[in-house]
Design a protein around this motif. Structure first.
Motif, PDB file in Angstrom:
ATOM      1  N   SER A   1      43.336  36.178  36.909  1.00  0.00           N
ATOM      2  CA  SER A   1      43.231  37.555  36.444  1.00  0.00           C
ATOM      3  C   SER A   1      44.586  38.247  36.459  1.00  0.00           C
ATOM      4  O   SER A   1      44.964  38.942  35.508  1.00  0.00           O
TER       5      SER A   1
ATOM      6  N   ASN B   1      44.861  41.103  33.757  1.00  0.00           N
ATOM      7  CA  ASN B   1      43.523  41.632  33.546  1.00  0.00           C
ATOM      8  C   ASN B   1      43.134  42.627  34.631  1.00  0.00           C
ATOM      9  O   ASN B   1      42.825  43.772  34.346  1.00  0.00           O
TER      10      ASN B   1
ATOM     11  N   TYR C   1      40.142  32.945  40.488  1.00  0.00           N
ATOM     12  CA  TYR C   1      39.968  34.094  39.599  1.00  0.00           C
ATOM     13  C   TYR C   1      41.002  35.177  39.882  1.00  0.00           C
ATOM     14  O   TYR C   1      41.502  35.836  38.960  1.00  0.00           O
TER      15      TYR C   1
ATOM     16  N   ASP D   1      31.160  43.161  30.735  1.00  0.00           N
ATOM     17  CA  ASP D   1      31.961  42.144  31.417  1.00  0.00           C
ATOM     18  C   ASP D   1      32.778  41.321  30.424  1.00  0.00           C
ATOM     19  O   ASP D   1      33.964  41.050  30.646  1.00  0.00           O
TER      20      ASP D   1
ATOM     21  N   SER E   1      40.482  42.420  36.858  1.00  0.00           N
ATOM     22  CA  SER E   1      39.154  42.277  37.437  1.00  0.00           C
ATOM     23  C   SER E   1      39.198  41.215  38.535  1.00  0.00           C
ATOM     24  O   SER E   1      40.150  40.442  38.627  1.00  0.00           O
TER      25      SER E   1
ATOM     26  N   THR F   1      36.993  41.267  29.913  1.00  0.00           N
ATOM     27  CA  THR F   1      37.704  40.047  30.292  1.00  0.00           C
ATOM     28  C   THR F   1      38.306  39.318  29.088  1.00  0.00           C
ATOM     29  O   THR F   1      39.170  38.461  29.270  1.00  0.00           O
TER      30      THR F   1
ATOM     31  N   PRO G   1      33.728  34.942  32.202  1.00  0.00           N
ATOM     32  CA  PRO G   1      35.018  35.609  32.383  1.00  0.00           C
ATOM     33  C   PRO G   1      36.146  34.642  32.705  1.00  0.00           C
ATOM     34  O   PRO G   1      37.288  34.860  32.297  1.00  0.00           O
TER      35      PRO G   1
ATOM     36  N   LEU H   1      39.471  34.474  30.351  1.00  0.00           N
ATOM     37  CA  LEU H   1      40.839  34.554  30.854  1.00  0.00           C
ATOM     38  C   LEU H   1      41.603  33.268  30.566  1.00  0.00           C
ATOM     39  O   LEU H   1      42.830  33.299  30.356  1.00  0.00           O
TER      40      LEU H   1
ATOM     41  N   GLY I   1      39.971  44.653  32.522  1.00  0.00           N
ATOM     42  CA  GLY I   1      39.573  44.415  33.899  1.00  0.00           C
ATOM     43  C   GLY I   1      38.669  45.467  34.487  1.00  0.00           C
ATOM     44  O   GLY I   1      38.245  45.342  35.637  1.00  0.00           O
TER      45      GLY I   1
END
Length: 589
Positions: A479, A484, A475, A350, A486, A354, A376, A380, A359
């Motif tokens: 993300s 990213n 998020y 994870d 994820s 991140t 995470p 980010l 991702g």
């Protein structure tokens, strides 16, 4: 927490460093035109590519010409991918659509094309139930190569601007992108794909298998060219999985060995580019200083994530769930994690995916504890400076380096200089814009989503409430802005016109997310190239007794402080509303 878990993290860091140094030297030879062992294999295809593109690789470009070529290249790639996705059924004659999947809607195709062109690979769809083999290969996999290449060449151009002494040229975009694909991404992807196939990843064009499960119920097992896409998905820090469950799926990540191997693959180029920078700058200590900065922050994130997940949440302790024993680890939060990898293998994976723009996930991030889930978020929030995406991480942290040099110069009462070049008002304005554009884009998109009816409806309220619901929204756009991909998986597309979840009309999340990814990808690139262009023509002054060193421990501490301070000032209020509040209460969701 276990000894084997900590040893896994230590072994990973050791092997990453050992492999990144020689790969960095190889990359430096590729971009400085030195001879490499792959020259006999790729020199002829390289010349052929220049003829097809009708470009002169020896003609240097200033930052505006370089940026123009990059934008045109990316726009053509976006149009081709969008065309493939919207005409998926027309390619049935190739035999690469055995399940006869229909083309996606225009809004989903817009989001997907924007996602893969920007190296984000955000997925509002399930690959094995939506896309044909042709779309996966000719569309997504090709863009995985090209988007990764774009990130790398921007980093190379910025390096040339910083170390350049011969005018305004940053090199030639077309030469850089061709050499990146041929000399770097293609050979490494072939080796990685072979390793994955050896370990059990599938690579075929078969029709999906129909079998009876152990309960006697019928089910389908998806097939496809998985290993080839998996290789560049990881190497290019792309992250979009062939399957909906991504690297938790045994066809993408078959064994504990591949889990460890895939983490190394994700970070190898971002780490190697730092050593490449030191070699190209003629001062390896500059690269070492940046690498130490990244590694200190990476180890901090990995340690917190592992400790938090191994301990579990207050709600789990209150419910007595901490007594579970899974994958050799007693206690801790095992919800949403693959038993094959355990808590340490999941938490480290994870963090790896991140801190980069990858991702890819091998566990459900939304099932992490509040503190574990905050990691995470924090990664980010650092805006891809802890290794970051291929190329993106290096040019992002170089902007922070220039900002730290400026702040440090003001503190000691001297004109800020970096590698002998003065950092003046023009450069620092461009640097500030390049650093702030990504977090501002993420916060603006989150505010728009939470303040609008369509945005709030994208939250699955049957599962998530309060801080978890806000975390899903925040998020998602954080993300996407950081390219990213994820997600806290509860957030999904919403049809604001029809008024339901679905694929008709204008989808709010598809459009907002698509623009979020596009703007946050290319605006920082333009500012980074503008900084490179501004520095390229500057005269180099010899270092004096009062020159602030940028290759020692003091500067590393200053650089980490600047990164943390900017991230905290930008995102801490939003983090308080989501994962931190959840981590300090007894609520699971």
């Amino acid at each position: 927490m276990t000894v084997s878990g900590w040893l896994t993290i230590i072994l990973f860091v050791t092997l990453l460093t050992a492999f990144a140094i020689p790969v960095g030297s190889y990359l430096a030879r590729v971009y400085t035109g030195e001879r490499t062992f792959l020259d006999p294999l790729f020199l002829v295809p390289e010349r052929l590519a220049y003829r097809v593109l009708h470009v002169d690789p020896n003609k240097g470009q200033d930052w505006k010409q370089y940026a123009r070529s990059l934008i045109i290249f990316s726009l053509v790639g976006w149009l081709l991918l969008y065309f493939i996705l919207r005409t998926q059924t027309l390619w049935d004659f190739t035999g690469l659509n055995p399940m006869h999947y229909h083309s996606g809607t225009w809004n989903l195709s817009f989001n997907t094309a924007s996602s893969f062109m920007t190296n984000t690979n955000w997925q509002y769809y399930s690959g094995e139930t939506t896309l044909s083999y042709f779309s996966q290969m000719a569309g997504l996999t090709v863009q995985n190569f090209l988007s990764a290449g774009v990130g790398i060449v921007v980093a190379v151009a910025l390096i040339r601007g910083i170390i350049g002494r011969s005018g305004k040229s940053l090199g030639n975009f077309w030469q850089d992108i061709v050499r990146t694909v041929l000399w770097v991404l293609t050979p490494m992807s072939i080796v990685i794909a072979l390793v994955l196939v050896w370990q059990g990843s599938i690579q075929n064009f078969s029709h999906y298998l129909s079998v009876d499960g152990i309960t006697g119920l019928g089910q389908q097992i998806a097939m496809g060219p998985v290993a080839s896409q998996e290789a560049i998905k990881l190497l290019g820090t792309n992250g979009g999985g062939f399957f909906n469950t991504n690297s938790a799926h045994p066809f993408e990540n078959p064994t504990a060995f591949t889990n460890f191997f895939e983490m190394l693959v994700v970070l190898i180029i971002p780490a190697a580019l730092v050593f490449m920078y030191g070699r190209m700058a003629g001062n390896r200590r500059q690269g070492y200083a940046i690498y130490v900065t990244m590694m200190v922050m990476f180890l901090g994130a990995a340690s917190v994530a592992y400790a938090a997940e191994a301990h579990g949440s207050p709600a789990q302790h209150a419910a007595g769930l901490h007594t579970q024993v899974v994958a050799g680890s007693s206690g801790g939060n095992i919800e949403g994690k693959e038993e094959r990898f355990g808590i340490a293998g999941s938490a480290l994976f994870d963090v790896v995916t991140t801190v980069t723009s990858c991702g890819a996930v091998n566990s459900a991030i939304e099932s992490y504890t509040g503190i574990g889930g905050a990691v995470p978020f924090a990664n980010l929030s650092a805006s891809e400076v802890i290794f970051g995406g291929v190329g993106t991480g290096l040019y992002s942290i170089l902007l922070y380096v220039l900002l730290a040099v400026f702040i440090g110069g003001l503190m000691v009462g001297r004109t800020p200089e970096y590698l002998g070049k003065k950092i003046e008002a023009r450069e620092i304005k461009l640097v500030s814009l390049g650093i702030l554009i990504t977090p501002l884009t993420a916060l603006f998109a989150t505010a728009l989503a939470t303040a609008s009816k369509a945005g709030r409806a994208s939250i699955d309220t049957a599962i998530a409430h309060g801080p978890q619901a806000f975390s899903e929204t925040f998020y998602a756009y954080l993300s996407q802005a950081n390219n990213n991909g994820s997600a806290f998986a509860g957030y999904t597309g919403y049809d604001g016109t029809v008024g339901n979840l679905g694929a008709h009309g204008i989808t709010f999340a598809d459009l907002l997310g698509g623009f979020d990814m596009l703007f946050a990808r290319y605006a920082p690139i333009l500012f980074a190239l503008a900084v490179a262009g501004s520095l390229a023509g500057k005269r180099v002054s010899p270092a004096g007794l009062g020159t602030m060193r940028t290759d020692n421990v003091t500067f590393v501490v200053l650089l980490i402080g600047v990164i943390i301070l900017i991230g905290a000032l930008t995102f801490f209020p939003a983090l308080l509303l989501g994962p931190i509040v959840q981590g300090l209460t007894g609520h699971l969701y």
